[in-house]
Design a protein around this motif. Structure first.
Motif, PDB file in Angstrom:
ATOM      1  N   VAL A 321       0.860  -1.181   0.000  1.00 37.03           N
ATOM      2  CA  VAL A 321       0.000   0.000   0.000  1.00 37.03           C
ATOM      3  C   VAL A 321       0.897   1.233   0.000  1.00 37.03           C
ATOM      4  CG1 VAL A 321      -1.811   1.291   1.179  1.00 37.03           C
ATOM      5  CG2 VAL A 321      -1.752  -1.206   1.378  1.00 37.03           C
ATOM      6  N   TYR A 322       0.844   2.011  -1.067  1.00 35.13           N
ATOM      7  CA  TYR A 322       1.588   3.268  -1.121  1.00 35.13           C
ATOM      8  C   TYR A 322       0.679   4.411  -0.693  1.00 35.13           C
ATOM      9  CZ  TYR A 322       4.742   0.828  -4.385  1.00 35.13           C
ATOM     10  OH  TYR A 322       5.613  -0.050  -4.978  1.00 35.13           O
ATOM     11  N   LEU A 323       1.259   5.367   0.007  1.00 36.91           N
ATOM     12  CA  LEU A 323       0.548   6.609   0.247  1.00 36.91           C
ATOM     13  C   LEU A 323       1.339   7.689  -0.492  1.00 36.91           C
ATOM     14  CD1 LEU A 323      -1.722   7.533   2.698  1.00 36.91           C
ATOM     15  CD2 LEU A 323       0.166   9.123   2.856  1.00 36.91           C
ATOM     16  N   VAL A 324       0.651   8.440  -1.324  1.00 35.96           N
ATOM     17  CA  VAL A 324       1.326   9.416  -2.164  1.00 35.96           C
ATOM     18  C   VAL A 324       0.786  10.807  -1.837  1.00 35.96           C
ATOM     19  CG1 VAL A 324       1.686  10.160  -4.551  1.00 35.96           C
ATOM     20  CG2 VAL A 324       1.649   7.718  -4.015  1.00 35.96           C
ATOM     21  N   TYR A 325       1.695  11.721  -1.487  1.00 39.97           N
ATOM     22  CA  TYR A 325       1.259  13.056  -1.051  1.00 39.97           C
ATOM     23  C   TYR A 325       2.212  14.097  -1.611  1.00 39.97           C
ATOM     24  CZ  TYR A 325      -0.053  16.810   2.228  1.00 39.97           C
ATOM     25  OH  TYR A 325      -0.456  17.991   2.788  1.00 39.97           O
ATOM     26  N   ARG A 326       1.663  15.204  -2.100  1.00 40.37           N
ATOM     27  CA  ARG A 326       2.522  16.148  -2.824  1.00 40.37           C
ATOM     28  C   ARG A 326       3.308  17.087  -1.906  1.00 40.37           C
ATOM     29  NH1 ARG A 326      -0.998  20.816  -3.392  1.00 40.37           N
ATOM     30  NH2 ARG A 326       0.452  21.801  -4.831  1.00 40.37           N
ATOM     31  N   ARG A 327       2.881  17.186  -0.654  1.00 40.39           N
ATOM     32  CA  ARG A 327       3.617  18.063   0.250  1.00 40.39           C
ATOM     33  C   ARG A 327       4.481  17.242   1.192  1.00 40.39           C
ATOM     34  NH1 ARG A 327       1.746  23.389   0.744  1.00 40.39           N
ATOM     35  NH2 ARG A 327      -0.037  23.842  -0.577  1.00 40.39           N
ATOM     36  N   SER A 328       4.937  17.860   2.266  1.00 36.67           N
ATOM     37  CA  SER A 328       5.812  17.132   3.182  1.00 36.67           C
ATOM     38  C   SER A 328       5.036  16.705   4.418  1.00 36.67           C
ATOM     39  CB  SER A 328       6.996  18.005   3.580  1.00 36.67           C
ATOM     40  OG  SER A 328       6.545  19.022   4.457  1.00 36.67           O
ATOM     41  N   PHE A 349       4.934   5.321   2.789  1.00 39.70           N
ATOM     42  CA  PHE A 349       4.695   6.756   2.587  1.00 39.70           C
ATOM     43  C   PHE A 349       5.623   7.319   1.511  1.00 39.70           C
ATOM     44  CE2 PHE A 349       2.171   8.561   6.236  1.00 39.70           C
ATOM     45  CZ  PHE A 349       1.747   7.333   6.717  1.00 39.70           C
ATOM     46  N   ASN A 350       5.043   8.030   0.558  1.00 41.15           N
ATOM     47  CA  ASN A 350       5.845   8.686  -0.468  1.00 41.15           C
ATOM     48  C   ASN A 350       5.475  10.154  -0.480  1.00 41.15           C
ATOM     49  OD1 ASN A 350       7.227   6.345  -2.098  1.00 41.15           O
ATOM     50  ND2 ASN A 350       5.192   5.694  -1.466  1.00 41.15           N
ATOM     51  N   LEU A 351       6.208  10.949   0.295  1.00 36.43           N
ATOM     52  CA  LEU A 351       5.903  12.370   0.395  1.00 36.43           C
ATOM     53  C   LEU A 351       6.554  13.100  -0.765  1.00 36.43           C
ATOM     54  CD1 LEU A 351       6.452  12.602   4.226  1.00 36.43           C
ATOM     55  CD2 LEU A 351       4.368  12.089   2.960  1.00 36.43           C
ATOM     56  N   LEU A 352       6.101  14.329  -1.008  1.00 40.42           N
ATOM     57  CA  LEU A 352       6.659  15.146  -2.078  1.00 40.42           C
ATOM     58  C   LEU A 352       6.601  14.424  -3.433  1.00 40.42           C
ATOM     59  CD1 LEU A 352       9.541  16.755  -0.023  1.00 40.42           C
ATOM     60  CD2 LEU A 352       7.582  17.965  -1.008  1.00 40.42           C
ATOM     61  N   HIS A 353       5.480  13.742  -3.655  1.00 38.08           N
ATOM     62  CA  HIS A 353       5.211  13.110  -4.947  1.00 38.08           C
ATOM     63  C   HIS A 353       3.850  13.583  -5.422  1.00 38.08           C
ATOM     64  CE1 HIS A 353       8.478  10.384  -4.010  1.00 38.08           C
ATOM     65  NE2 HIS A 353       8.374   9.852  -5.224  1.00 38.08           N
ATOM     66  N   SER A 354       3.809  14.151  -6.603  1.00 35.31           N
ATOM     67  CA  SER A 354       2.545  14.660  -7.113  1.00 35.31           C
ATOM     68  C   SER A 354       2.103  13.839  -8.328  1.00 35.31           C
ATOM     69  CB  SER A 354       2.736  16.129  -7.499  1.00 35.31           C
ATOM     70  OG  SER A 354       1.542  16.652  -7.983  1.00 35.31           O
ATOM     71  N   PRO A 355       0.936  13.183  -8.248  1.00 33.84           N
ATOM     72  CA  PRO A 355       0.491  12.332  -9.361  1.00 33.84           C
ATOM     73  C   PRO A 355       0.225  13.171 -10.609  1.00 33.84           C
ATOM     74  CG  PRO A 355      -0.882  12.016  -7.402  1.00 33.84           C
ATOM     75  CD  PRO A 355      -0.024  13.195  -7.143  1.00 33.84           C
ATOM     76  N   ILE A 356       0.686  12.700 -11.750  1.00 30.00           N
ATOM     77  CA  ILE A 356       0.418  13.436 -12.986  1.00 30.00           C
ATOM     78  C   ILE A 356      -0.349  12.612 -14.018  1.00 30.00           C
ATOM     79  CG2 ILE A 356       2.240  15.182 -12.841  1.00 30.00           C
ATOM     80  CD1 ILE A 356       4.062  13.367 -14.399  1.00 30.00           C
ATOM     81  N   GLU A 357      -0.344  11.306 -13.865  1.00 24.96           N
ATOM     82  CA  GLU A 357      -1.079  10.485 -14.828  1.00 24.96           C
ATOM     83  C   GLU A 357      -1.291   9.085 -14.279  1.00 24.96           C
ATOM     84  OE1 GLU A 357       0.880  10.153 -18.638  1.00 24.96           O
ATOM     85  OE2 GLU A 357      -0.688   8.845 -19.443  1.00 24.96           O
ATOM     86  N   ILE A 358      -2.447   8.517 -14.626  1.00 23.59           N
ATOM     87  CA  ILE A 358      -2.677   7.116 -14.277  1.00 23.59           C
ATOM     88  C   ILE A 358      -2.594   6.341 -15.586  1.00 23.59           C
ATOM     89  CG2 ILE A 358      -4.231   5.441 -13.216  1.00 23.59           C
ATOM     90  CD1 ILE A 358      -5.400   7.845 -11.633  1.00 23.59           C
ATOM     91  N   ILE A 359      -1.782   5.302 -15.566  1.00 21.65           N
ATOM     92  CA  ILE A 359      -1.439   4.632 -16.818  1.00 21.65           C
ATOM     93  C   ILE A 359      -2.225   3.336 -16.984  1.00 21.65           C
ATOM     94  CG2 ILE A 359       0.497   3.595 -18.102  1.00 21.65           C
ATOM     95  CD1 ILE A 359       2.238   5.738 -16.582  1.00 21.65           C
ATOM     96  N   GLN A 372       5.297  13.091 -10.258  1.00 22.65           N
ATOM     97  CA  GLN A 372       6.367  14.068 -10.362  1.00 22.65           C
ATOM     98  C   GLN A 372       6.944  14.243  -8.955  1.00 22.65           C
ATOM     99  OE1 GLN A 372       7.624  16.632 -12.850  1.00 22.65           O
ATOM    100  NE2 GLN A 372       9.030  16.597 -11.094  1.00 22.65           N
ATOM    101  N   GLU A 373       8.249  14.092  -8.823  1.00 20.57           N
ATOM    102  CA  GLU A 373       8.841  14.323  -7.510  1.00 20.57           C
ATOM    103  C   GLU A 373       8.977  15.819  -7.270  1.00 20.57           C
ATOM    104  OE1 GLU A 373      12.141  11.866  -6.260  1.00 20.57           O
ATOM    105  OE2 GLU A 373      11.527  10.322  -7.705  1.00 20.57           O
ATOM    106  N   MET A 374       8.813  16.203  -6.018  1.00 22.41           N
ATOM    107  CA  MET A 374       8.776  17.619  -5.654  1.00 22.41           C
ATOM    108  C   MET A 374       9.852  17.904  -4.603  1.00 22.41           C
ATOM    109  SD  MET A 374       5.900  18.194  -7.345  1.00 22.41           S
ATOM    110  CE  MET A 374       4.991  19.639  -6.837  1.00 22.41           C
ATOM    111  N   GLU A 375      10.186  19.198  -4.462  1.00 23.14           N
ATOM    112  CA  GLU A 375      10.998  19.598  -3.312  1.00 23.14           C
ATOM    113  C   GLU A 375      10.376  20.850  -2.716  1.00 23.14           C
ATOM    114  OE1 GLU A 375      14.886  20.423  -4.785  1.00 23.14           O
ATOM    115  OE2 GLU A 375      14.162  21.844  -6.277  1.00 23.14           O
ATOM    116  N   LEU A 376      10.796  21.179  -1.514  1.00 24.38           N
ATOM    117  CA  LEU A 376      10.190  22.330  -0.873  1.00 24.38           C
ATOM    118  C   LEU A 376      10.876  23.621  -1.304  1.00 24.38           C
ATOM    119  CD1 LEU A 376       9.449  21.045   2.716  1.00 24.38           C
ATOM    120  CD2 LEU A 376       7.877  21.366   0.806  1.00 24.38           C
ATOM    121  N   GLY A 377      10.076  24.574  -1.747  1.00 25.81           N
ATOM    122  CA  GLY A 377      10.622  25.857  -2.167  1.00 25.81           C
ATOM    123  C   GLY A 377      10.464  26.914  -1.092  1.00 25.81           C
TER     124      GLY A 377
END
Ligand code: FAD
Ligand code: FAD
Ligand code: SF4
Ligand code: SF4
Ligand code: FES
Lengths: 494, 288
Positions: A321-328, A349-359, A372-377
């Motif tokens: 079970v993955y948890l995907v979240y775009r923030r931290s 847990f997969n933080l700072l990951h933003s879904p862009i497409e389901i294949i 898309q992997e993200m970092e904090l700005g």
């Protein structure tokens, strides 16, 4: 027994940390749908209550959206007067067994507790845990704190929606002597408490018991009755002296990315409804609503609903079970306890990951989710550091199921059939004044349909304020308190 | 509880008509709307169209095909039994024009949905042509009822065992070619049929409403199971439909989505059949 005639000597438990609560071990509990935290014994509750130093300013009381007199009930528990403590809580909150379990205490009563000094390793009073103990104590000892029911007023009230807001308003108004009828669109009462929050976090038996208690108080429940469709609001308005709308948040949001309508993509509401309301985890032997055999699943989001989805999925025994979240981690909105439980249960847990497409897997079903992997700005206006994409860093998670849990808009069912009811244009929520009154004189509203997705206790708080205002309206024609009276306004919505 | 069954009739093999007491649905329901029912505790919620209503008597009529566990269990009920849960009316009602020529194209069980529409269209003063299709004569339902209402009724069977041989789309194309001025088409039936009906009307620019039947769970706009793509946008069929502009519907997606649970549904039905056989065996044992 404590001798109440003598002033008891003040005993304090000086432990820095809360009395721990026993839980099912992670490896056991992911194999079942039973409750995870097992609750306090009488001794444990007593010990925890003794940690409260009954400080002068009592900030905890203001931290509770319904203003429970926390030091008073803790003191009674400290004297082992459990029934008295329960009465104290029930003055403000008629569902302690539920709130003790699901309130985000760390943002409310416990956050502001004087004891709470994380830098010194000191935890706040375990208010929620003791509250839960009392709710359970009442159940185990079959204690019904029967509220006094005022003489019948001859007034009739309709409650639309049976979530925590509607149930609270119904219970309060019945106590005040009005004849209350609750209309619910689904086949079971309770709203999110029934179809959303899983059994392992809040056993349904608690809810069923509270609802049976309300039936004993004379509240009538009409299930399968979608107001707006089964009967227009206008007709209800004419049939009843006053109406409360507590239809909740409903309409699930999707991400708007490609592939979202592939088979195997669910909203959290659908996933949880299939499993909780419809009992899908028992399919096909115990229930008829199917849940697919899941091998690999990704849950998008990090609120309570996402944690509930991830932990529910885990109990269906998939490989991962993955948890995907775009923030931290800092921004994750779920209750800390739920995040903690999810981690213990092996959610990835997969933080700072933003879904862009389901294949597509080539057969119209989910094959993978691309992120898309993200970092904090730099910090944005709200002071939170904004996630920004790291160029070229794309990651695919091979999964067969995706659950989207990024929030929900107001329930569309009633609104669609009643355009005259004033609404916030942007959010679609129902607009009310300080006394929970809508643009129709005898119609009041509260809970998520007013605030957007919030919490159980806020919904209850609003149900209560509305009930007070409705009572005044029914008796005097004016929902506002007279000059010489005090009256609560709606709990802060922000 | 109410929801008592007061009349039943077998219209075709595995296809039944039930008349049920449901006063508020009988009074408020409109053509195009549906109900959701549950037959037993832990049972599935399934949508069925309100095929007819009798507001004075306070009853509604449902017509259903036994295709899986829930519809089979429903089919086991008899006059006097009550349906555990019955919620409705749900969905948006069909927009009924006035003074137009409307062709209603129904296929299979879809004829049950066409029935109230033909009625509503006639009441609003439209000219109504019904095209009713079935695979074979035995499976054709509600022809008499619809024929008595419509200005003209064309019946087709795939195997030619009754009426015109061929598909409803052929009958529709012929009708258009023969010069019948068709203002609007409403189509209800198997998804593939609706797809081809829409393909047939598109070149002629005839507005076509298709009544979609995606899988539903709550039917109140809360779960999104019923989502369909219309004109590139995701729509929730239970609250925004079930009827949509057929020329904008992504039928292929709907076909794929409808097939998702087939293996599970089959397991459930098999399980149910096995239980019923065991029960029958037990009963034999008890009485023998
Ligand atoms: C999965 C999940 C987990 C959550 N976890 C927590 C948590 O841990 N702690 C916390 O504090 N909060 C949590 N929340 C949020 C909390 O549950 C909600 O804020 C709360 O339930 C709102 O209560 P409500 O009474 O406004 O509406 P709801 O609980 O949404 O109930 C509304 C009811 O109205 C019915 N209804 C809608 N339209 C009609 C109509 N037209 N006619 C009749 N009936 C109608 C609906 O079917 C529903 O039963 C969670 C939410 C979810 C979804
Ligand atoms: C708005 C709406 C109105 C409907 N009206 C009617 C009606 O008037 N009469 C009627 O007989 N049926 C109608 N249906 C279809 C009906 O809901 C399904 O046949 C039913 O849910 C099947 O349930 P089951 O448990 O018996 O079968 P299941 O075991 O759930 O399914 C058996 C088979 O039917 C297929 N199936 C499942 N759900 C649907 C569906 N929604 N549409 C088409 N095939 C499906 C499955 O893929 C499977 O192959 C309607 C559907 C919708 C959405
Ligand atoms: S109701 Fe919630 S916020 Fe209030 S005291 Fe109880 S746990 Fe704390
Ligand atoms: S703030 Fe903490 S210590 Fe003070 S009264 Fe409340 S619970 Fe007790
Ligand atoms: S069936 Fe759940 S939103 Fe339509």
């Amino acid at each position: 027994m404590t001798d109440n005639t003598k002033k008891p000597k003040k005993v304090i438990n000086k432990s820095k940390t809360k009395v721990p609560m026993r839980e099912q071990a992670p490896m056991d509990r992911i194999m079942n749908f039973e409750e995870v935290p097992l609750g306090y014994t009488e001794d444990e509750a007593h010990q925890e209550a003794l940690r409260c130093i009954d400080c002068k300013t009592k900030p905890c009381v203001a931290g509770c959206p319904v203003g429970i007199d926390i030091p008073a009930f803790l003191k009674l528990v400290g004297e082992k007067n459990f029934e008295g403590a329960l009465r104290k809580i029930k003055e403000k909150n008629f569902l302690p067994a539920i709130c003790g379990r699901v309130c985000p205490q760390e943002d409310q009563c416990e956050m502001v507790c004087t004891l709470n000094k994380p830098d010194k390793g000191r935890e706040p009073g375990g208010i929620g845990r003791v509250e839960r103990f009392l709710g359970d104590y009442a159940m185990e000892h079959n204690l019904t704190i029967t509220p006094e029911i005022a003489p019948a007023t001859g007034k009739t009230v309709a409650i639309i929606g049976s979530g925590p807001a509607g149930l609270t308003a119904a219970s309060d108004l019945a106590q005040k002597g009005h004849k209350v009828t609750v209309f619910e669109a689904l086949h079971k009462p309770g709203g999110v408490l029934f179809y959303g929050i899983p059994q392992f976090r809040m056993p349904k038996e608690i809810l069923i018991r509270e609802i049976d208690g309300m039936k004993d108080m004379g509240v009538e429940f009409v299930m399968n009755y979608p107001v707006g469709k089964a009967e227009p609001l206008d007709s209800i308005r004419q049939r009843f002296d006053a109406v409360f709308i507590g239809t909740g948040a409903g309409l699930p949001w999707f991400l708007g990315i490609p592939g979202e309508n592939l088979n195997g993509v669910y909203s959290a509401n659908e996933f949880l409804t299939r499993v909780n309301l419809m009992g899908g985890y028992k399919f096909p032997d115990g229930a008829d609503t199917p849940v697919k055999k899941i091998k690999r699943i990704a849950v998008i989001g990090a609120g309570n609903t996402a944690m509930d989805s991830a932990r529910t999925a885990k109990r269906l025994q998939p490989e991962v079970v993955y948890l995907v979240y775009r923030r931290s981690r800092l921004e994750m909105p779920a209750r800390i306890e739920e995040i903690h439980h999810a981690e213990q249960e092996g959610i990835d847990f997969n933080l700072l990951h933003s879904p862009i497409e389901i294949i597509d897997d080539g057969k119209g079903a989910v094959g993978a989710i691309r992120c898309q992997e993200m970092e904090l700005g730099e910090p944005d206006d709200s002071g939170r550091r904004r996630p920004i994409p790291i160029e070229g860093k794309i990651r695919d998670f091979a999964v067969d199921t995706v659950v989207i849990s990024i929030g929900q808009g107001p329930n569309p069912l009633l609104s669609a059939d009643c355009p005259e009811l004033a609404r916030d244009e942007r959010r679609g929520t129902i607009v009310i004044n300080d006394y929970a009154q809508t643009s129709f004189e005898n119609v009041f509203a509260g809970g998520d349909i007013v605030t957007g997705g919030a919490t159980v206790i806020l919904a209850m708080g609003q149900g209560r304020v509305a009930a007070d205002a409705m009572h005044r309206y029914l008796m005097t024609g004016d929902p506002a308190p007279a000059d010489n009276e005090s009256g609560d306004v709606c709990p802060n919505l922000t | 509880m109410g929801n008592k069954i007061i009349y039943t009739k077998e219209l075709a093999p595995k296809t039944k008509l039930f008349e049920i007491e449901a006063d508020h649905i009988a009074k408020r329901g409109r053509a195009g709307q549906f109900i959701i029912l549950r037959v037993c505790d832990e049972g599935e919620r399934i949508p069925l169209t309100i095929a007819n209503r009798n507001p004075d008597k306070g009853t509604i009529t449902l017509v259903f095909q036994e295709v899986g566990k829930t519809t089979e269990m429903l089919g086991q009920l008899a006059v006097g039994d009550e349906i555990l849960d019955l919620a409705g009316p749900l969905g948006k009602a069909t927009e009924i024009p006035t003074g137009k020529t409307v062709v209603c194209v129904g296929g299979g069980i879809g004829n049950a949905v066409v029935w109230p529409q033909v009625q509503a269209l006639k009441e609003a003063g439209n000219k109504v042509i019904a095209i009713l299709g079935a695979r074979t004569k035995e499976l054709l339902i509600l022809e008499e009822e619809i024929m008595s209402l419509a200005d003209m009724t064309i019946t087709t069977t795939d195997d030619g065992s009754y009426g015109r041989k061929g598909m409803v789309t052929h009958a529709l194309e012929d009708l258009i070619e023969e010069g019948e001025k068709v203002d609007e088409v409403i189509t209800i039936g198997p998804v593939v049929m609706m797809k081809f009906v829409c393909k047939a009307t598109e070149p002629h620019g005839i507005p076509t409403q298709a009544s979609l039947n995606p899988i539903m769970v709550d039917g109140t706009g809360m779960c999104g199971a019923c989502r369909v793509t219309v004109g590139g946008k995701t729509r929730f069929a239970c609250v925004e439909g079930p009827e949509f502009d057929g020329h904008a519907v992504d039928f292929d997606e709907l076909i794929t989505r409808l097939a998702y649970y087939q293996p599970e549904e089959r397991a459930s039905a098999d399980n149910y059949h096995r239980c019923r056989m065991e029960e029958a065996a037990d009963n034999l044992g008890n009485h023998g």
